[in-house]
Design a protein around this motif. Structure first.
Motif, PDB file in Angstrom:
ATOM      1  N   MET A 236     -10.505  -1.601  -5.528  1.00 54.03           N
ATOM      2  CA  MET A 236     -10.468  -2.367  -4.286  1.00 54.03           C
ATOM      3  C   MET A 236      -9.706  -1.562  -3.247  1.00 54.03           C
ATOM      4  N   LEU A 237     -10.351  -1.288  -2.120  1.00 56.64           N
ATOM      5  CA  LEU A 237      -9.698  -0.587  -1.014  1.00 56.64           C
ATOM      6  C   LEU A 237      -9.156  -1.620  -0.042  1.00 56.64           C
ATOM      7  N   VAL A 238      -7.854  -1.555   0.201  1.00 51.42           N
ATOM      8  CA  VAL A 238      -7.208  -2.424   1.181  1.00 51.42           C
ATOM      9  C   VAL A 238      -6.831  -1.550   2.372  1.00 51.42           C
ATOM     10  N   PRO A 239      -7.570  -1.613   3.465  1.00 53.30           N
ATOM     11  CA  PRO A 239      -7.257  -0.749   4.602  1.00 53.30           C
ATOM     12  C   PRO A 239      -6.001  -1.198   5.327  1.00 53.30           C
ATOM     13  N   ALA A 240      -5.365  -0.267   6.010  1.00 55.28           N
ATOM     14  CA  ALA A 240      -4.225  -0.624   6.855  1.00 55.28           C
ATOM     15  C   ALA A 240      -4.721  -1.500   7.996  1.00 55.28           C
ATOM     16  N   PRO A 241      -3.944  -2.514   8.405  1.00 55.21           N
ATOM     17  CA  PRO A 241      -4.426  -3.430   9.455  1.00 55.21           C
ATOM     18  C   PRO A 241      -4.561  -2.755  10.812  1.00 55.21           C
ATOM     19  N   TYR A 242      -3.846  -1.664  11.024  1.00 55.65           N
ATOM     20  CA  TYR A 242      -3.916  -0.910  12.265  1.00 55.65           C
ATOM     21  C   TYR A 242      -3.236   0.427  12.017  1.00 55.65           C
ATOM     22  N   ARG A 243      -3.384   1.349  12.956  1.00 54.36           N
ATOM     23  CA  ARG A 243      -2.758   2.654  12.824  1.00 54.36           C
ATOM     24  C   ARG A 243      -1.294   2.528  13.236  1.00 54.36           C
ATOM     25  N   ALA A 244      -0.409   2.630  12.265  1.00 50.03           N
ATOM     26  CA  ALA A 244       1.017   2.479  12.529  1.00 50.03           C
ATOM     27  C   ALA A 244       1.601   3.804  12.996  1.00 50.03           C
ATOM     28  N   VAL A 245       2.199   3.793  14.175  1.00 50.73           N
ATOM     29  CA  VAL A 245       2.807   4.995  14.740  1.00 50.73           C
ATOM     30  C   VAL A 245       4.322   4.860  14.614  1.00 50.73           C
ATOM     31  N   GLY A 246       4.947   5.816  13.942  1.00 54.66           N
ATOM     32  CA  GLY A 246       6.383   5.768  13.756  1.00 54.66           C
ATOM     33  C   GLY A 246       6.808   6.650  12.599  1.00 54.66           C
ATOM     34  N   ASP A 247       8.084   6.601  12.268  1.00 53.99           N
ATOM     35  CA  ASP A 247       8.625   7.392  11.175  1.00 53.99           C
ATOM     36  C   ASP A 247       8.229   6.746   9.846  1.00 53.99           C
ATOM     37  N   PRO A 248       7.443   7.435   9.002  1.00 48.58           N
ATOM     38  CA  PRO A 248       6.989   6.817   7.749  1.00 48.58           C
ATOM     39  C   PRO A 248       8.031   6.820   6.642  1.00 48.58           C
ATOM     40  N   CYS A 249       9.215   7.368   6.905  1.00 50.40           N
ATOM     41  CA  CYS A 249      10.248   7.417   5.868  1.00 50.40           C
ATOM     42  C   CYS A 249      10.575   6.011   5.376  1.00 50.40           C
ATOM     43  N   GLY A 250      10.431   5.776   4.094  1.00 49.97           N
ATOM     44  CA  GLY A 250      10.719   4.474   3.509  1.00 49.97           C
ATOM     45  C   GLY A 250       9.533   3.549   3.421  1.00 49.97           C
ATOM     46  N   ALA A 251       8.359   3.963   3.923  1.00 50.97           N
ATOM     47  CA  ALA A 251       7.185   3.079   3.878  1.00 50.97           C
ATOM     48  C   ALA A 251       6.787   2.755   2.440  1.00 50.97           C
ATOM     49  N   GLY A 252       6.915   3.739   1.548  1.00 54.37           N
ATOM     50  CA  GLY A 252       6.592   3.489   0.143  1.00 54.37           C
ATOM     51  C   GLY A 252       7.543   2.489  -0.496  1.00 54.37           C
ATOM     52  N   GLU A 270      -4.006  -8.175  -6.407  1.00 61.55           N
ATOM     53  CA  GLU A 270      -4.798  -8.044  -5.180  1.00 61.55           C
ATOM     54  C   GLU A 270      -4.068  -8.657  -3.997  1.00 61.55           C
ATOM     55  N   GLU A 271      -3.488  -9.842  -4.185  1.00 58.43           N
ATOM     56  CA  GLU A 271      -2.728 -10.488  -3.115  1.00 58.43           C
ATOM     57  C   GLU A 271      -1.481  -9.689  -2.772  1.00 58.43           C
ATOM     58  N   ALA A 272      -0.806  -9.183  -3.792  1.00 61.39           N
ATOM     59  CA  ALA A 272       0.417  -8.419  -3.570  1.00 61.39           C
ATOM     60  C   ALA A 272       0.147  -7.169  -2.749  1.00 61.39           C
ATOM     61  N   VAL A 273      -0.943  -6.476  -3.057  1.00 63.18           N
ATOM     62  CA  VAL A 273      -1.264  -5.243  -2.336  1.00 63.18           C
ATOM     63  C   VAL A 273      -1.622  -5.540  -0.885  1.00 63.18           C
ATOM     64  N   GLN A 274      -2.369  -6.594  -0.638  1.00 64.56           N
ATOM     65  CA  GLN A 274      -2.725  -6.928   0.738  1.00 64.56           C
ATOM     66  C   GLN A 274      -1.484  -7.233   1.573  1.00 64.56           C
ATOM     67  N   LEU A 275      -0.575  -8.005   1.018  1.00 63.72           N
ATOM     68  CA  LEU A 275       0.664  -8.297   1.739  1.00 63.72           C
ATOM     69  C   LEU A 275       1.493  -7.036   1.962  1.00 63.72           C
ATOM     70  N   ALA A 276       1.544  -6.192   0.939  1.00 66.40           N
ATOM     71  CA  ALA A 276       2.381  -4.994   1.026  1.00 66.40           C
ATOM     72  C   ALA A 276       1.841  -3.991   2.035  1.00 66.40           C
ATOM     73  N   VAL A 277       0.516  -3.867   2.139  1.00 75.21           N
ATOM     74  CA  VAL A 277      -0.074  -2.954   3.119  1.00 75.21           C
ATOM     75  C   VAL A 277       0.303  -3.381   4.534  1.00 75.21           C
ATOM     76  N   ALA A 278       0.173  -4.675   4.822  1.00 73.17           N
ATOM     77  CA  ALA A 278       0.515  -5.165   6.158  1.00 73.17           C
ATOM     78  C   ALA A 278       2.004  -4.985   6.448  1.00 73.17           C
ATOM     79  N   ALA A 279       2.843  -5.254   5.443  1.00 72.20           N
ATOM     80  CA  ALA A 279       4.288  -5.120   5.651  1.00 72.20           C
ATOM     81  C   ALA A 279       4.689  -3.671   5.892  1.00 72.20           C
ATOM     82  N   ALA A 280       4.078  -2.742   5.157  1.00 71.36           N
ATOM     83  CA  ALA A 280       4.407  -1.326   5.339  1.00 71.36           C
ATOM     84  C   ALA A 280       4.009  -0.839   6.731  1.00 71.36           C
ATOM     85  N   ALA A 281       2.866  -1.289   7.220  1.00 75.64           N
ATOM     86  CA  ALA A 281       2.446  -0.903   8.574  1.00 75.64           C
ATOM     87  C   ALA A 281       3.433  -1.439   9.613  1.00 75.64           C
TER      88      ALA A 281
END
Length: 465
Positions: A236-252, A270-281
């Motif tokens: 399952m590919l969960v795309p980023a909700p938008y292109r996040a511009v900023g310092d990626p340090c700590g995104a993982g 599946e739910e956890a990954v969707q929430l986590a992708v949005a939060a990381a962005a």
């Protein structure tokens, strides 16, 4: 406290220091840029950052890590105080310090120093893991995860365990619910196949099989995340909700922390990954680990607990895009047509809808004995399943005013026939430029009325011959 078992974060803490400035000239004695310093921030990194991110919505978090008696260890204790509960392993030596020098937002050089030997765990460590609702392991290869490996293996058989691997660390323990390597880490472990989505999907499935993990989420930066399972050809590919511009340090770390929190709340991978992708962005857009607001502001109220999505990450994500954050609140003990209509209308006002829901104890104080009819966890899951609701967060107090002070929504919505100026939340909203509004409520619908009719029907059925 929330009354729920805590999320336990296990791993290696570092002290991260970011020296930021502007470089407009070269040094006279060498072809090296001169950095005029504008900011100097020291903060916990590694597992310490993951723990802070997991705790920022009010969840109780226990951090198990190794700390010494050096200055860097003391700085970590100072910053974490009041945010997470520390359970320490002894550290012989000094805590690692990672210093980045950045000019105009771009790293020029990184300087690493320090390090030590992790000691053996004591009984308190075992008790903390035994009491965990979920476990997140941030293994930076400096000895903490290895020292606790037998205990972590036991934890993986009892509760959701998320393992965030790093190149210097060891393999996850068997039975992990979710493992979260990034693309480079996965490629280093499975070097063949290139950089295509299909290649990363094969790597993820192979690593899940190799590690005995239920699922592997390969994080791909701007492309999103591939969720794979052992030997499965249907990722399952969960795309980023938008292109996040900023310092990626700590995104993982943010991704892993939010995923672990979602699994702790009973969510599927599946739910956890969707929430986590949005939060990381949202985290990257807000400035990442170098965002001073993350370290300056008071820790989130312990009474505000995330459920049905990370409400604070959702709000930050919408604000980063210039959107409007809408919030509403209530008991929602029996969800009915009046609730659904109100939530649908509220969602159309802005770009996200966050529902603030009374805890069981708060609802009981408000409605009296016999309530709630449905426990908080059930009420949250029903609300979160609605298409109009983007996130749900619970509060323990009698009113949501303290929680609103943390969320700071642009619009606060209530249903009824009274004036918006009469709402007790209206004054607080005006303090940060927000607006309270009242929407019409579907007449004749109420939880109390439904409960009374159900009780009369049950009584009539019992008395019938």
């Amino acid at each position: 406290m929330t009354g729920r078992a805590p999320l336990v974060v296990v791993g290696d803490v570092l002290l991260d220091r970011d020296i930021r400035g502007v470089a407009s000239r070269l040094a006279p004695d060498a072809p090296a840029p001169v950095v005029d310093v504008t900011d100097d921030l020291s903060r916990p990194g590694g597992a310490g950052l993951a723990a802070v991110l997991a705790a920022r919505s009010g969840r109780e978090v226990v951090l198990i890590t190794a700390l010494g008696e050096d200055r860097a260890s003391n700085r970590v204790r100072e910053v974490l105080d009041g945010r997470v509960r520390l359970v320490e392993l002894p550290l012989e030596g000094s805590l690692p310090v990672k210093t980045r020098v950045l000019a105009d937002g771009r790293p020029l050089v990184r300087i690493d120093r320090g390090g030590g030997q992790v000691g053996l765990p004591d009984a308190e460590v075992g008790r903390a893991l035994a009491d965990a609702q979920a476990v997140l392991v941030a293994d930076y290869g400096r000895g903490t995860a290895q020292a606790l490996r037998p205990l972590l293996t036991d934890s993986a058989g009892r509760v959701p365990l998320v393992w965030d691997p790093h190149p210097r660390g060891g393999p996850p323990v068997p039975g992990a619910r979710l493992v979260t390597p990034n693309a480079a880490e996965a490629t280093a472990l499975c070097p063949d196949g290139g950089d295509s989505l299909a290649a990363h999907a094969r790597r993820g499935a192979e690593l899940a099989e190799r590690w005995g993990a239920a699922a592997v989420a390969v994080t791909l930066g701007e492309r999103g995340v591939l969720l794979t399972r052992p030997l499965s050809e249907a990722p399952m590919l969960v795309p980023a909700p938008y292109r996040a511009v900023g310092d990626p340090c700590g995104a993982g770390d943010c991704f892993a922390a939010v995923a672990a929190s979602a699994l702790a709340d009973g969510g599927l991978p599946e739910e956890a990954v969707q929430l986590a992708v949005a939060a990381a962005a949202a985290f990257v857009s807000a400035g990442g680990a170098c965002d001073r607001d993350l370290w300056k502001t008071s820790p989130r109220s312990a009474s505000a607990r995330p459920a049905g999505g990370d409400a604070f990450a959702t709000a930050a994500s919408v604000r980063a895009r210039g959107g409007t954050v809408v919030a509403t609140g209530g008991c929602f003990d029996l969800l009915h047509a009046g609730h659904v209509g109100l939530l649908d209308s509220a969602r159309r006002i802005g770009d996200c809808l966050i529902v603030c829901v009374n805890s069981d104890a708060s609802l009981r104080r408000l409605k009296g004995p016999g309530r709630p009819l449905n426990p908080l966890e059930d009420r949250v899951r029903v609300l979160a399943a609605l298409g109009s609701v983007d996130a749900v967060v619970a509060f323990e107090e009698d009113t949501p005013q303290a929680l609103l002070g943390l969320l700071r929504p642009d619009v606060w919505v209530k249903g009824g026939d009274y004036s918006a100026d009469d709402l007790p939340e209206a004054r607080a909203l005006r303090g940060w430029g927000g607006q309270a509004v009242v929407l019409p409520y579907l007449d004749g619908r109420s939880t109390t009325g439904i409960a009374d009719r159900a009780a009369r029907a049950a009584s009539g059925a019992r008395s019938a011959p």
